[in-house]
Design a protein around this motif. Structure first.
Motif, mmCIF file in Angstrom:
data_model
loop_
_atom_site.group_PDB
_atom_site.id
_atom_site.type_symbol
_atom_site.label_atom_id
_atom_site.label_comp_id
_atom_site.label_asym_id
_atom_site.label_seq_id
_atom_site.Cartn_x
_atom_site.Cartn_y
_atom_site.Cartn_z
ATOM 1 N N LYS A 1 0.833 -1.206 0.000
ATOM 2 C CA LYS A 1 0.000 0.000 0.000
ATOM 3 C C LYS A 1 0.864 1.252 0.000
ATOM 4 C CE LYS A 1 -3.927 -2.053 2.397
ATOM 5 N NZ LYS A 1 -4.703 -2.064 3.650
ATOM 6 N N ILE A 2 1.885 1.269 0.819
ATOM 7 C CA ILE A 2 2.777 2.424 0.896
ATOM 8 C C ILE A 2 3.495 2.631 -0.435
ATOM 9 C CG2 ILE A 2 4.893 3.302 1.966
ATOM 10 C CD1 ILE A 2 3.884 2.035 4.593
ATOM 11 N N HIS A 3 3.957 1.563 -1.057
ATOM 12 C CA HIS A 3 4.629 1.671 -2.356
ATOM 13 C C HIS A 3 3.679 2.212 -3.423
ATOM 14 C CE1 HIS A 3 7.742 -0.864 -0.513
ATOM 15 N NE2 HIS A 3 8.542 -0.334 -1.433
ATOM 16 N N LEU A 4 2.441 1.761 -3.403
ATOM 17 C CA LEU A 4 1.469 2.250 -4.374
ATOM 18 C C LEU A 4 1.164 3.730 -4.162
ATOM 19 C CD1 LEU A 4 -0.989 -0.768 -4.603
ATOM 20 C CD2 LEU A 4 0.657 -0.001 -6.317
ATOM 21 N N ILE A 5 1.094 4.143 -2.904
ATOM 22 C CA ILE A 5 0.871 5.566 -2.610
ATOM 23 C C ILE A 5 2.034 6.397 -3.130
ATOM 24 C CG2 ILE A 5 0.732 7.261 -0.737
ATOM 25 C CD1 ILE A 5 -0.927 5.113 0.807
ATOM 26 N N TRP A 6 3.272 5.951 -2.879
ATOM 27 C CA TRP A 6 4.447 6.677 -3.367
ATOM 28 C C TRP A 6 4.477 6.705 -4.891
ATOM 29 C CZ3 TRP A 6 6.877 10.237 -1.016
ATOM 30 C CH2 TRP A 6 7.052 10.198 0.360
ATOM 31 N N LEU A 7 4.088 5.634 -5.526
ATOM 32 C CA LEU A 7 4.040 5.589 -6.981
ATOM 33 C C LEU A 7 3.022 6.600 -7.507
ATOM 34 C CD1 LEU A 7 4.912 4.306 -9.670
ATOM 35 C CD2 LEU A 7 3.101 2.606 -9.318
ATOM 36 N N ALA A 8 1.857 6.669 -6.877
ATOM 37 C CA ALA A 8 0.831 7.628 -7.293
ATOM 38 C C ALA A 8 1.327 9.062 -7.118
ATOM 39 C CB ALA A 8 -0.449 7.403 -6.498
ATOM 40 N N ILE A 9 2.003 9.339 -6.010
ATOM 41 C CA ILE A 9 2.557 10.679 -5.791
ATOM 42 C C ILE A 9 3.601 10.996 -6.853
ATOM 43 C CG2 ILE A 9 3.978 12.057 -4.213
ATOM 44 C CD1 ILE A 9 2.509 10.608 -1.910
ATOM 45 N N PHE A 10 4.473 10.059 -7.147
ATOM 46 C CA PHE A 10 5.515 10.249 -8.155
ATOM 47 C C PHE A 10 4.899 10.541 -9.523
ATOM 48 C CE2 PHE A 10 8.422 8.402 -11.360
ATOM 49 C CZ PHE A 10 9.516 9.231 -11.157
ATOM 50 N N ILE A 11 3.901 9.766 -9.892
ATOM 51 C CA ILE A 11 3.229 9.986 -11.180
ATOM 52 C C ILE A 11 2.554 11.348 -11.200
ATOM 53 C CG2 ILE A 11 1.310 9.198 -12.635
ATOM 54 C CD1 ILE A 11 2.124 6.325 -11.840
ATOM 55 N N ALA A 12 1.908 11.740 -10.112
ATOM 56 C CA ALA A 12 1.256 13.049 -10.044
ATOM 57 C C ALA A 12 2.273 14.168 -10.202
ATOM 58 C CB ALA A 12 0.505 13.187 -8.723
ATOM 59 N N VAL A 13 3.434 14.040 -9.586
ATOM 60 C CA VAL A 13 4.480 15.062 -9.708
ATOM 61 C C VAL A 13 4.983 15.130 -11.143
ATOM 62 C CG1 VAL A 13 6.849 15.634 -9.027
ATOM 63 C CG2 VAL A 13 5.177 14.983 -7.290
ATOM 64 N N ILE A 14 5.222 13.995 -11.777
ATOM 65 C CA ILE A 14 5.698 13.970 -13.165
ATOM 66 C C ILE A 14 4.659 14.594 -14.096
ATOM 67 C CG2 ILE A 14 6.339 12.457 -15.093
ATOM 68 C CD1 ILE A 14 8.483 12.671 -12.931
ATOM 69 N N VAL A 15 3.401 14.230 -13.923
ATOM 70 C CA VAL A 15 2.341 14.780 -14.767
ATOM 71 C C VAL A 15 2.231 16.286 -14.556
ATOM 72 C CG1 VAL A 15 -0.166 14.808 -15.127
ATOM 73 C CG2 VAL A 15 1.054 12.630 -14.974
ATOM 74 N N THR A 16 2.276 16.725 -13.310
ATOM 75 C CA THR A 16 2.199 18.153 -13.001
ATOM 76 C C THR A 16 3.378 18.900 -13.623
ATOM 77 O OG1 THR A 16 1.092 17.638 -10.910
ATOM 78 C CG2 THR A 16 2.042 19.837 -11.145
ATOM 79 N N ALA A 17 4.569 18.366 -13.518
ATOM 80 C CA ALA A 17 5.746 19.009 -14.091
ATOM 81 C C ALA A 17 5.641 19.076 -15.614
ATOM 82 C CB ALA A 17 7.007 18.270 -13.677
ATOM 83 N N THR A 18 5.121 18.042 -16.230
ATOM 84 C CA THR A 18 4.971 18.011 -17.683
ATOM 85 C C THR A 18 3.939 19.044 -18.134
ATOM 86 O OG1 THR A 18 5.509 15.662 -17.681
ATOM 87 C CG2 THR A 18 4.462 16.522 -19.663
ATOM 88 N N VAL A 19 2.835 19.152 -17.427
ATOM 89 C CA VAL A 19 1.787 20.112 -17.770
ATOM 90 C C VAL A 19 2.292 21.545 -17.595
ATOM 91 C CG1 VAL A 19 -0.479 20.986 -17.065
ATOM 92 C CG2 VAL A 19 -0.102 18.528 -17.298
ATOM 93 N N ILE A 20 3.033 21.814 -16.565
ATOM 94 C CA ILE A 20 3.565 23.168 -16.296
ATOM 95 C C ILE A 20 4.562 23.571 -17.383
ATOM 96 C CG2 ILE A 20 5.009 24.508 -14.732
ATOM 97 C CD1 ILE A 20 3.640 23.055 -12.416
ATOM 98 N N GLN A 21 5.384 22.643 -17.858
ATOM 99 C CA GLN A 21 6.382 22.950 -18.884
ATOM 100 C C GLN A 21 5.745 23.233 -20.242
ATOM 101 O OE1 GLN A 21 9.302 19.845 -18.968
ATOM 102 N NE2 GLN A 21 10.500 20.766 -17.322
#
Length: 76
Positions: free
Chosen positions: A55-75
């Motif tokens: 569960k913790i790994h999946l939460i971290w994966l979701a956070i990581f994906i959200a950060v990558i998507v957010t960074a891509t959208v901002i750029q």
């Protein structure tokens, strides 16, 4: 004289002894049953820890994906 491994310390001992000479593990039937119950309890505890870890790994994966998507959208 046959040899077997002690389930506690994993050293070879005679199959005719009631206690391991290395760690004192008892091979009496009642003690073996208690040992089996403890093993099952440890297995269940480890299974719960593994579930929590996933569960913790999946939460971290979701956070990581959200950060990558957010960074891509901002750029863009």
């Amino acid at each position: 004289m046959a040899l077997r491994r002690c389930p506690e310390c994993h050293k070879k001992i005679s199959d005719s002894v009631e206690h391991c000479i290395h760690c004192g593990f008892s091979f009496k039937e009642a003690d073996l049953e208690i040992y089996k119950q403890k093993l099952e309890q440890r297995r269940l505890e480890n299974q719960e820890i593994n579930r929590q870890s996933v569960k913790i790994h999946l939460i971290w994966l979701a956070i990581f994906i959200a950060v990558i998507v957010t960074a891509t959208v901002i750029q863009n």
